[in-house]
Each structure stands twice: as C-alpha cells, then as structure tokens.
Design an enzyme around this catalytic site. Sequence first.
Site, PDB file in Angstrom:
ATOM      1  N   PHE A   1      -6.062  -9.932  -8.936  1.00  0.00           N
ATOM      2  CA  PHE A   1      -4.917  -9.041  -9.171  1.00  0.00           C
ATOM      3  C   PHE A   1      -4.783  -8.103  -7.972  1.00  0.00           C
ATOM      4  O   PHE A   1      -5.721  -7.386  -7.631  1.00  0.00           O
ATOM      5  CB  PHE A   1      -5.093  -8.215 -10.451  1.00  0.00           C
ATOM      6  CG  PHE A   1      -3.902  -7.333 -10.740  1.00  0.00           C
ATOM      7  CD1 PHE A   1      -2.850  -7.812 -11.503  1.00  0.00           C
ATOM      8  CD2 PHE A   1      -3.815  -6.039 -10.226  1.00  0.00           C
ATOM      9  CE1 PHE A   1      -1.727  -7.013 -11.754  1.00  0.00           C
ATOM     10  CE2 PHE A   1      -2.703  -5.236 -10.470  1.00  0.00           C
ATOM     11  CZ  PHE A   1      -1.660  -5.731 -11.245  1.00  0.00           C
TER      12      PHE A   1
ATOM     13  N   ASP B   1      -9.805  -5.588  -1.380  1.00  0.00           N
ATOM     14  CA  ASP B   1      -8.960  -4.784  -2.266  1.00  0.00           C
ATOM     15  C   ASP B   1      -9.861  -3.977  -3.192  1.00  0.00           C
ATOM     16  O   ASP B   1     -10.387  -4.483  -4.176  1.00  0.00           O
ATOM     17  CB  ASP B   1      -8.042  -5.725  -3.060  1.00  0.00           C
ATOM     18  CG  ASP B   1      -7.167  -4.983  -4.079  1.00  0.00           C
ATOM     19  OD1 ASP B   1      -7.459  -3.804  -4.375  1.00  0.00           O
ATOM     20  OD2 ASP B   1      -6.218  -5.598  -4.583  1.00  0.00           O
TER      21      ASP B   1
ATOM     22  N   LYS C   1      -5.741   4.377  -7.210  1.00  0.00           N
ATOM     23  CA  LYS C   1      -6.336   4.753  -8.509  1.00  0.00           C
ATOM     24  C   LYS C   1      -7.241   5.995  -8.441  1.00  0.00           C
ATOM     25  O   LYS C   1      -6.744   7.096  -8.282  1.00  0.00           O
ATOM     26  CB  LYS C   1      -7.121   3.551  -9.051  1.00  0.00           C
ATOM     27  CG  LYS C   1      -6.197   2.480  -9.652  1.00  0.00           C
ATOM     28  CD  LYS C   1      -6.995   1.499 -10.500  1.00  0.00           C
ATOM     29  CE  LYS C   1      -6.154   0.414 -11.099  1.00  0.00           C
ATOM     30  NZ  LYS C   1      -5.867   0.646 -12.501  1.00  0.00           N
TER      31      LYS C   1
ATOM     32  N   THR D   1       9.306   6.573   4.436  1.00  0.00           N
ATOM     33  CA  THR D   1       9.707   7.981   4.410  1.00  0.00           C
ATOM     34  C   THR D   1       8.514   8.915   4.224  1.00  0.00           C
ATOM     35  O   THR D   1       8.277   9.802   5.032  1.00  0.00           O
ATOM     36  CB  THR D   1      10.734   8.249   3.286  1.00  0.00           C
ATOM     37  OG1 THR D   1      11.895   7.470   3.548  1.00  0.00           O
ATOM     38  CG2 THR D   1      11.115   9.719   3.226  1.00  0.00           C
TER      39      THR D   1
END
Lengths: 485, 485
Positions: B216, B320, B351, B375
């Site tokens: 995931f 990851d 997280k 941005t």
Amino acid sequence: MLAARRLLISSATKKRYYATAQALEETTGGGDAPFFPSEPSGPFMKTTVPGPESKRIMKQLDNYQDTRSIFFIADFEKSIGNYIMDADGNAMLDVFAQIASIPIGYNNPAFLNLAKDPAFQTALANRAALGVSPNKDWVDSVEKAFMRVAPVGMSNVFTVMCGSCANENAFKTAFMYKAAKRRGDKDFSLNELQSCMNNQAPGSPDMSILSFSRGFHGRLFGSLAATASKAIHKVDIPAFNWPKAPFPELRYPQHLHQDYNQQMEQQSLHEVEQLLNKHDVAAIVVEPIQSEGGDNHASPHFFRQLQAICKKNDILFIVDEVQTGVGATGTFWAHEAWDLPTSPDMVTFSKKFQAAGFYLNQRLRPTQPYRLYNTWMGDPVRAMQAAAIVNEIHDKQLLDNVKSVGNYLQHHLNDNRKLESVRGQGAFIAFDLESPKKRDQFLTDMRQLGVNVGGCGDKTVRLRPMLTFQKHHADILLDTMERAL
Amino acid sequence: MLAARRLLISSATKKRYYATAQALEETTGGGDAPFFPSEPSGPFMKTTVPGPESKRIMKQLDNYQDTRSIFFIADFEKSIGNYIMDADGNAMLDVFAQIASIPIGYNNPAFLNLAKDPAFQTALANRAALGVSPNKDWVDSVEKAFMRVAPVGMSNVFTVMCGSCANENAFKTAFMYKAAKRRGDKDFSLNELQSCMNNQAPGSPDMSILSFSRGFHGRLFGSLAATASKAIHKVDIPAFNWPKAPFPELRYPQHLHQDYNQQMEQQSLHEVEQLLNKHDVAAIVVEPIQSEGGDNHASPHFFRQLQAICKKNDILFIVDEVQTGVGATGTFWAHEAWDLPTSPDMVTFSKKFQAAGFYLNQRLRPTQPYRLYNTWMGDPVRAMQAAAIVNEIHDKQLLDNVKSVGNYLQHHLNDNRKLESVRGQGAFIAFDLESPKKRDQFLTDMRQLGVNVGGCGDKTVRLRPMLTFQKHHADILLDTMERAL
C-alpha cells in the site's frame, strides 16, 4: 546595501486616486479606511532582494533543500496585512501572496485570535483521522467553513490536504460514478476485482479526464496528466493518455474582439465534442481563469456551453477553483459569474481557503465506503481557519472591496499603453509584457522597488492581491509599475 | 445505555505483569512510571460504541460527508495520553491511534506548549509557500525536525502534505533522475517537450515503478498504481501499467520456518529480476512491513538483496516508511533493522511524523528548478510539531519504551493459542484470527470493552500503539483480548 528609502505616492497617483474615489465610493457605499491601520504607509527597502541575510539563510537551507525557486526569506512575525517583511528588514507590498494563497492579510487578528481558542488548540494537539473518529466539533467546522459558502445546489464536501489531492479525488469520484452507472445494479465482476490488482482492464479501465491546453490542475500523476501549462512540469513523468482540447485563445479586452473570440470559443467547443467521440471521458475539468497557464479567460457563454455538452454526453463537469476561489474575482467562487442553469458537478478548492477539497452532490458518493478515503481526510486546524476566513470576508465585506479595487485597478491598467492584453475578473488581473525576458526583468525590478509580484504563462504578469488589498495599495502598485516600466 | 463500568486489571493479568516486570526493567534500566500520570487507570465505558451522542453527530455530519467508515465521534479535548474519550463519555485505550498517526499521546504537553510559542503562532497565521519565501526559522525546523533523525547518509528532505504526495514526489524524482541519466549532457529535445504536453512518448515515457503484491503506497493516481492491498481501493480507477512482484508470503514465527521463508523470499527476488527484464523500471518501492496489506514481514536479508538488485540494475530503492517510521518498530526508521551497506535512495514518511515528505540525496535533485515543486511544499506548523516529537522521543527515551513494551507484548501474544501468525517488530505487532468475520467481530467486541483496535489485510488485527504505550497499558490490552476472544 542600498540606502533606505520610503516610496511615497507620487502626485500623479494622488490625482488618479482622488478622481475615481468618489465614484467608486458611491458603488460600494464605503470609504477606504484601512483594514490594517498599523500597516506601513508604503514599501520600505533597506537592501536589494534577496538581501545578505536572505542569502545567508538560503545558503544554509540549500544544504538540505533546493532553494533555486526562492525569491527571498520572509520574516512573517513582522509582516502585516498586505506587507511582507523579509529577513533583511525590507517591507514589500505583496501582490503575489504566497502564490495566491494568503486570503486575509499577514497576521490578521482573526487568525491570531484563533490560536487562543481552546478548540483550535485541541485540534492542533490531536490530529484526527477524520474518516474514523472526527472530533465532536468537526461537523460545526464543516458547516461554518464549507457549507456556508457552498456553491448553490452543492450539498456535500470532501476535504483533503492540497489542491492536487482535491483534483485527483474529484477525478476518482468521476471514474467511480461513471463505472457504477454503466454497471447498473450489478456488483463488481471477479474479473474486474482481479484485473485491477495488476493495473489491467477491465478493473483499471481506459477512461479519461478531458482538460484544456494551457490548463493547470496539479503536479501529482493524475492531476499532472490533466495539466498542460508548461512542458517543464510534465517532461520525463509517465502520463495517462488523456485528451486536451484547445482552450480558446481570446483577444483582450474582450468587448473589442467579440466576433473573433466567439469563433475561438466555438472552435474549442467543437474540438471538445470531437474528442468525446474518440476517448471514453468521465469528466471535463476546467479553471474559470487558467492561472498558471497565463491568466486565460473565456466568456460565461463558453462555460455554459461546456456544461451543456457535459450534460448531453453524460459527463461530469468539474470546476477547478483552486486559484480562482475564495473571493479573488469579487464573488466567492469565480464560476458564479457564469450564471449556470445548474451547479457544476464538482468544484475543487485549496490555496486561499487554507483547507483543500471539493464540493459534490450526494448522488456522487460512491456506493461502497472506503473508496474516497485516506488517513487524515483533511485538517481540522485548516478548516477552522477556513471558517475564520469566511467570517472575515462577511464581516469586513471583503467581496465588495475586491470588486471596488478590482474595477479601479482594471480601469487604470487598461489606460496604460505599455501593457498588452489587460484582462481581469475582480482583482484577479493580468497583463502581458513584450517578451518573457522583459516580463522577468519587470518582476525583478518591481521587487527591488518594494512590490512583490509574480508571473505566469510565458510573458504574463499576474496580480494576486489578498482580499484586503485596498485602493491605497493599488495606487502604490500603479505608481511603482510606472517607475519599473 | 449500558451501566457505567470500570474495567479493572484481572488478577491473571496482574500476575503476568509482575512476573515479567523485573526482567524487563533490567534490560531497559527503567521502571514503568506513567508518561501521563493523569490518564485513567483503565477504560471506562458508559454506552455501546458508537453511543447515542456519536450517532446523533454522525447523522448530522452525514448530510455533508460520508460517515460509513466512522467508528465513533471523539472528544479530543478530554482525551489524554493513550486514552481516547468519545462524545458519549467513554474512555477507550487507543491501540489504533488515528490509523497509526498519533505519535506521543493525546494532549501531550509538548504539543500543548507549542501552541503558546510565538514562532508557532506566526507559522499558523501566515502559511508560507516554502518554495518562494519560507520564514527565517524554516531552516531551523528542517534541521530540528528532519535532519536530526535523517537516515544515515541521507542529506536532503522534500516536504509535502500527505503520504500519497510523499510517495508520488519520490516517484517523480526517480523518473526525472533516470531520464536525466539517459539523456546525459543533452538538453530536452523539442520532441520531448512537445509530446509531453499531449501526454505522449517520448516526453511522457513508458517507465514504471515496481512495487509488490499486497503493498500500500497511497490512493492518488501514481501511488494507487503502486498499491495492491485491496481491490476496492483500485477498481474503476485508471492505472499505469506498472508491474507487481509477489511479496514473500512468510510463515510465522519466522524462526520456526526459516527454510520455507527463505524459499519464498528467493522466489520473490527472482520474480523481481524477471520483471526488470520486461519493464523499464525507474525505482522499486517497498514497505518495511506491509501494513494496510496485512502486516506482512520479510527478513533483513530479503531487503538487502532487493537493494543489491536495484544497484545492479541502476534502479532507485525507495523505502515507504509512512506507517512504519517514527519509532513504532523500536528504531526511528524500521529499515534500520536491515543493516543495509548504504542508505536507501529515498525514504518517505508521513502519519506519526505529522509532517509528510521524503529523504533523498543531493544527487537526486533535478537539474532544473521548479520540477519538484508545488504551492505549499509542506507545512511549517507540522514541521514544528515534528521537531517536538523528535525532542519528546529523545527526552523520554521512547524508543527504549517501544522496544521494551514490544518485547513484552510479543512474548505474551505468542503464548496465546487462539491467535495465528503473531508477528512484530517492536510494538508494531499483528496477528490473525480464523476468518474475516471473526476478526471484524473481535474488533467490535474490543471496542465495546474499551479498547480501540484496528484491522488490516483480510483477517489480521494490527496493534498500532503510540510510542507512549507502556506495560500497564499492554496488560489491559491483553486482559481485554482474553475476554473478547
């Protein structure tokens, strides 16, 4: 180091101001009392920009991060209202506003007071996973921040963390809606569920989002595939084979080129319909004014026709208001100016709202849960700020201010023969200079003179004042432009 | 409404606790003094979950947002440490922690004090566009939050807004790096610059990110193409034709199945090499423990081999750590346990760090500016919180706590014959139940008994305690589990 100098309003500017002030006061019913009484009366420059202290910090930061895009290092503690202070003590009138993302001025008391609010402190210290266990006041934030200013007819909002995320989740919603409609009452097939795990059809379908040449919708993989403003954003990055229709290339001012512009718009709409025959399109996404791509406008009629094409072809109509939204054009949402017969299907936002996400209708909710979902699903802290922005816009009648100062600015810019293609909606205004080189030089010169302005497109200057930008600021801007040009 | 009841530690649990406490104290050199002295001594349940007040608020919220995934409505103001209070006054021991994203407990004084810090208030009231004009203290935040805990050998950090954004920007970095290497000293070709504007090769190349089955990596278009944990996340959404290698399906406990597991890992690595022959892969992305996909582990040897394959094939190795990072496994980064000869090429986070982004090395910076850009480029407020988290972990020796309580928990869970495939690293622990249905029932029952736990994979229970979860909390968890099973 340059000698310190305070830029005073020239007498030419003064005349201009007093000549129009009375007329504008009549339309807005108000004067020009400053929203920030403690703002500097004008820019105050001590050094070139970036100055030695900015450069020192940039050098230190460059050990860890790419600093090539940085204009200067800010001193936000000392910034106030429409003025940004830098690390060298220069105070600049800010008409760029953190890439059009500061809504109501630096250190606005409405934001500073929020920090003292126990509910705000609770939200800060305890970041919710909003899809699992939102705080008991989340629903109030949703109502006060988002629903209070929801585009007419839009009842739902999905919040995320940034503008690209907003657009991509809107795209996902469109794909799920379209697929569900085709599927009818049937459940997913085993083939769909298995093939999608390997990124293959039919589970991962070859559907598209149609967008426009020169459009900008973000920089992640889906939003970047819909983006076509500049090659440097896209080159080397894999992209979906999603189609681009030509965005009409209008001539400005629009009222002097109506026939030509209408023809451009009809050609664009014709090409849209052609592309719909060639691609399996779930949604069309469009900006009310293409911002990053050069401040390109189209007429309300164009957008109404575009929505009609969507309806005829059973395609969703997504309006990307990430840069145009939250008051900059004189209405809360820029698309209010189109007078659409029904609301768009989705409206995305971020930037000046501080919170990001999109509006949708209940019928677009996926049939199954957990399909529009992620860990944080937005940020309660930023939603509380969004509610404060909505309050401030209402209390200070900032939309009226934007309309008034926007008219004033457009009027005077249109009179300036050195500028090409002046165009605007409210205070969301742009003009072109002769060449990319002259534009870049202009932006640098303006900064040295104490006015922070940004560019877009190839040779465009975009004005992105905050909603608190007033006529006395506009005079300084106009005056400084005269000196820089 | 159920009668209020306070769950007391059973005498069985007490015995277990005192029997092991002494041994563990010797290894950690510390006792079990509570990090949050004012925490409840145990769960305190007044109603079922969700209770009537949660349901009332959910009904109101459901007018605007999909509430089907919500467990209950929280009262964060009254939550403390490892206990979450809900809107009905139920106090639950929280072993889910907002989908593994609360690092140091609810209302930790380190966070509450930050709100009083003028620099924090400044960052809150003035949101920087970090690529244009960061505040003068941004470089301090970068050093104190990110560089202080940078994986060995990683000197740069790029910050964004969420975990999906972190992974997608890491993917973009890999594509740009690979393309630049191939291009050599040459500039972009005109063909590349033109074709990418239409999403076509060669400007939009057919390159891939290789990921693993059951992995995931997020829910946006690029990260979702790398994700393969559950079909419901992916079905109906267009995807890139990026390959998936089978993640090894190990048997647990690993030390009892070494031969079988080694074989599984070799098969996986073999398949990775096969896929590299078929696809033009820029990077491999992998989680240290596949979290959403079912808490699937692999050996340090497997990951070292994977890195070696990357090096041999000139492919970048992305780890990851969105869910595994920031201490949950007993080291700050889970991949520290692998003993890699050199650092990964990129490490992504979000997280529990509150701030999101990824580590990289200077050599991966794109040659041209504005290609890794957006941005906000992160959030200074969340970076200041990240610095506070790093401080708190250091000051309270929370990694030692995680190791100690993790050992303790794993030891007792391994002894429980009702649980299948207990596996863990530090306090990042999971086990399986007989079926998805039994697992779902278990999660519901646990919540009614005052312990908030989450699931992952098909029939897995994942424990995601905060770093402040202590042995006395573990005893309540174990005791409640006995009652629920």
